[in-house]
Scaffold this motif. Structure first.
Motif, PDB file in Angstrom:
ATOM      1  N   HIS A  57       0.844  -1.189   0.000  1.00 40.14           N
ATOM      2  CA  HIS A  57       0.000   0.000   0.000  1.00 40.14           C
ATOM      3  C   HIS A  57       0.877   1.234   0.000  1.00 40.14           C
ATOM      4  O   HIS A  57       2.082   1.159   0.143  1.00 40.14           O
ATOM      5  CB  HIS A  57      -0.962   0.013   1.190  1.00 40.14           C
ATOM      6  CG  HIS A  57      -0.312   0.139   2.526  1.00 40.14           C
ATOM      7  ND1 HIS A  57       0.484  -0.837   3.065  1.00 40.14           N
ATOM      8  CD2 HIS A  57      -0.327   1.144   3.437  1.00 40.14           C
ATOM      9  CE1 HIS A  57       0.907  -0.452   4.252  1.00 40.14           C
ATOM     10  NE2 HIS A  57       0.440   0.751   4.502  1.00 40.14           N
ATOM     11  N   HIS A  59       1.579   3.871   1.871  1.00 37.95           N
ATOM     12  CA  HIS A  59       2.219   4.631   2.958  1.00 37.95           C
ATOM     13  C   HIS A  59       3.742   4.625   2.829  1.00 37.95           C
ATOM     14  O   HIS A  59       4.348   3.618   2.496  1.00 37.95           O
ATOM     15  CB  HIS A  59       1.786   4.080   4.323  1.00 37.95           C
ATOM     16  CG  HIS A  59       0.389   4.502   4.683  1.00 37.95           C
ATOM     17  ND1 HIS A  59      -0.374   3.831   5.603  1.00 37.95           N
ATOM     18  CD2 HIS A  59      -0.366   5.540   4.248  1.00 37.95           C
ATOM     19  CE1 HIS A  59      -1.560   4.439   5.704  1.00 37.95           C
ATOM     20  NE2 HIS A  59      -1.571   5.467   4.903  1.00 37.95           N
ATOM     21  N   ASP A  61       6.243   4.563   4.831  1.00 40.02           N
ATOM     22  CA  ASP A  61       7.135   3.656   5.564  1.00 40.02           C
ATOM     23  C   ASP A  61       7.257   2.300   4.853  1.00 40.02           C
ATOM     24  O   ASP A  61       8.096   1.482   5.216  1.00 40.02           O
ATOM     25  CB  ASP A  61       6.705   3.491   7.036  1.00 40.02           C
ATOM     26  CG  ASP A  61       5.295   2.976   7.201  1.00 40.02           C
ATOM     27  OD1 ASP A  61       4.414   3.347   6.395  1.00 40.02           O
ATOM     28  OD2 ASP A  61       5.057   2.189   8.141  1.00 40.02           O
ATOM     29  N   HIS A  62       6.449   2.060   3.832  1.00 40.21           N
ATOM     30  CA  HIS A  62       6.568   0.862   2.990  1.00 40.21           C
ATOM     31  C   HIS A  62       7.132   1.192   1.616  1.00 40.21           C
ATOM     32  O   HIS A  62       7.777   0.369   0.984  1.00 40.21           O
ATOM     33  CB  HIS A  62       5.181   0.196   2.807  1.00 40.21           C
ATOM     34  CG  HIS A  62       4.581  -0.217   4.102  1.00 40.21           C
ATOM     35  ND1 HIS A  62       4.531  -1.529   4.507  1.00 40.21           N
ATOM     36  CD2 HIS A  62       4.058   0.511   5.121  1.00 40.21           C
ATOM     37  CE1 HIS A  62       3.981  -1.581   5.708  1.00 40.21           C
ATOM     38  NE2 HIS A  62       3.698  -0.355   6.106  1.00 40.21           N
ATOM     39  N   HIS A 114      -7.425  -0.155   5.589  1.00 41.49           N
ATOM     40  CA  HIS A 114      -6.318   0.651   6.122  1.00 41.49           C
ATOM     41  C   HIS A 114      -6.037   1.806   5.157  1.00 41.49           C
ATOM     42  O   HIS A 114      -5.908   2.956   5.575  1.00 41.49           O
ATOM     43  CB  HIS A 114      -5.103  -0.252   6.315  1.00 41.49           C
ATOM     44  CG  HIS A 114      -3.851   0.478   6.676  1.00 41.49           C
ATOM     45  ND1 HIS A 114      -3.666   1.060   7.914  1.00 41.49           N
ATOM     46  CD2 HIS A 114      -2.724   0.735   5.975  1.00 41.49           C
ATOM     47  CE1 HIS A 114      -2.470   1.641   7.936  1.00 41.49           C
ATOM     48  NE2 HIS A 114      -1.884   1.463   6.778  1.00 41.49           N
ATOM     49  N   ASP A 136      -0.207  -3.577   6.266  1.00 41.02           N
ATOM     50  CA  ASP A 136      -0.720  -2.989   7.516  1.00 41.02           C
ATOM     51  C   ASP A 136      -2.171  -3.373   7.770  1.00 41.02           C
ATOM     52  O   ASP A 136      -2.795  -2.833   8.697  1.00 41.02           O
ATOM     53  CB  ASP A 136      -0.612  -1.456   7.472  1.00 41.02           C
ATOM     54  CG  ASP A 136       0.818  -0.986   7.651  1.00 41.02           C
ATOM     55  OD1 ASP A 136       1.710  -1.843   7.824  1.00 41.02           O
ATOM     56  OD2 ASP A 136       1.047   0.231   7.611  1.00 41.02           O
TER      57      ASP A 136
HETATM   58 ZN    ZN Z   1       0.259   1.807   6.334  1.00 40.24          ZN
END
Ligand code: ZN
Length: 244
Positions: A57, A59, A61-62, A114, A136
């Motif tokens: 996804h 975000h 941090d990924h 999410h 997540d």
């Molecule tokens: Zn996330």
């Protein structure tokens, strides 16, 4: 699994980057490169040859490490995700898509909630052993945030009900430790969400009229660093209970 050095209240111990291959394969596939961190990306690049990078996804941090990792790997490696704008050298991943990568067969499960573009990946190796990568959508500890407005609680509840069918399948989450049974944890998450919805209904009945007031009712002893996450989740609950 290679854990990125980005621990925090939202990322638990840091982002889990999954490097996957069948025992018989000389190539691998990398899921969620994580943050743009030099040491972390060097560790990942050492697993080359890499057949593909997959992102669960949008975000950061990924995602933030995707482009720099692809560049380190020569730039031609396909990047696969549900959102077309995140892909490189590949079409986007639709629900039910099948992938054969690094000796593994993978099927894509659209898992909105999410975020709108979240996916899970059901992976099977050459011996028939299975695991599900959940990003997540399901975490190794605690529960996840439905990141309103991109996240959607109604969609998330449907996703949890789909994941609850994966009884006995181990979970490889985007943060935190692995879990033995996707079906069991998805059912626990569903119960938790139903309880939270009841608490939000009770807060509204008690006169709470803003998301902030609902947060104080539902999460009275909250770590202040998680206040924004709680507010997104409460806004998602309010949108679910009282559609505009
Ligand atoms: Zn996330």
């Amino acid at each position: 699994m290679v854990r990125a050095p980005n621990p925090g209240p939202m990322t638990l111990d840091g982002t889990n980057t999954w490097v996957l291959r069948d025992n018989a394969s000389s190539t691998c596939v990398i899921v969620d490169p994580g943050p743009d961190d030099d040491g972390h990306l060097s560790a990942l690049a050492a697993y080359a040859p890499v057949e593909a990078i997959i992102v669960t996804h949008r975000h950061l941090d990924h995602l933030a490490g995707v482009a720099p990792l692809a560049d380190r790997l020569g730039g031609n490696v396909p990047v696969l995700a549900a959102a077309p704008e995140l892909c490189r050298n590949a079409d986007h991943l639709a629900d039910g898509a099948r992938l054969d990568l690094a000796g593994l067969s993978m099927s894509v499960l659209a898992a909105p909630g999410h975020t709108a573009d979240s996916i899970c990946l059901l992976v099977e190796d050459g011996t028939g052993e299975r695991a599900v990568l959940t990003g997540d959508t399901i975490l190794g500890r605690g529960t996840t945030v439905v990141a309103w407005p991109d996240g959607d609680l109604g969609a998330y509840l449907v996703t949890l009900d789909r994941l609850a069918r994966l009884s006995g399948v181990p979970v490889l989450p985007g943060h935190g430790p692995t879990l033995p049974d996707c079906g069991a944890v998805a059912a626990e998450y569903r119960t938790h969400r139903d309880q939270r919805l009841d608490q939000v209904r009770a807060a509204l009945a008690a006169g709470a009229s803003t998301p902030h007031e609902v947060v104080s009712h539902v999460y009275p002893d909250l770590d202040p660093r998680l206040l924004d996450a709680a507010e997104w989740t409460v806004r998602a609950a309010l949108a679910y209970l009282e559609p505009a």
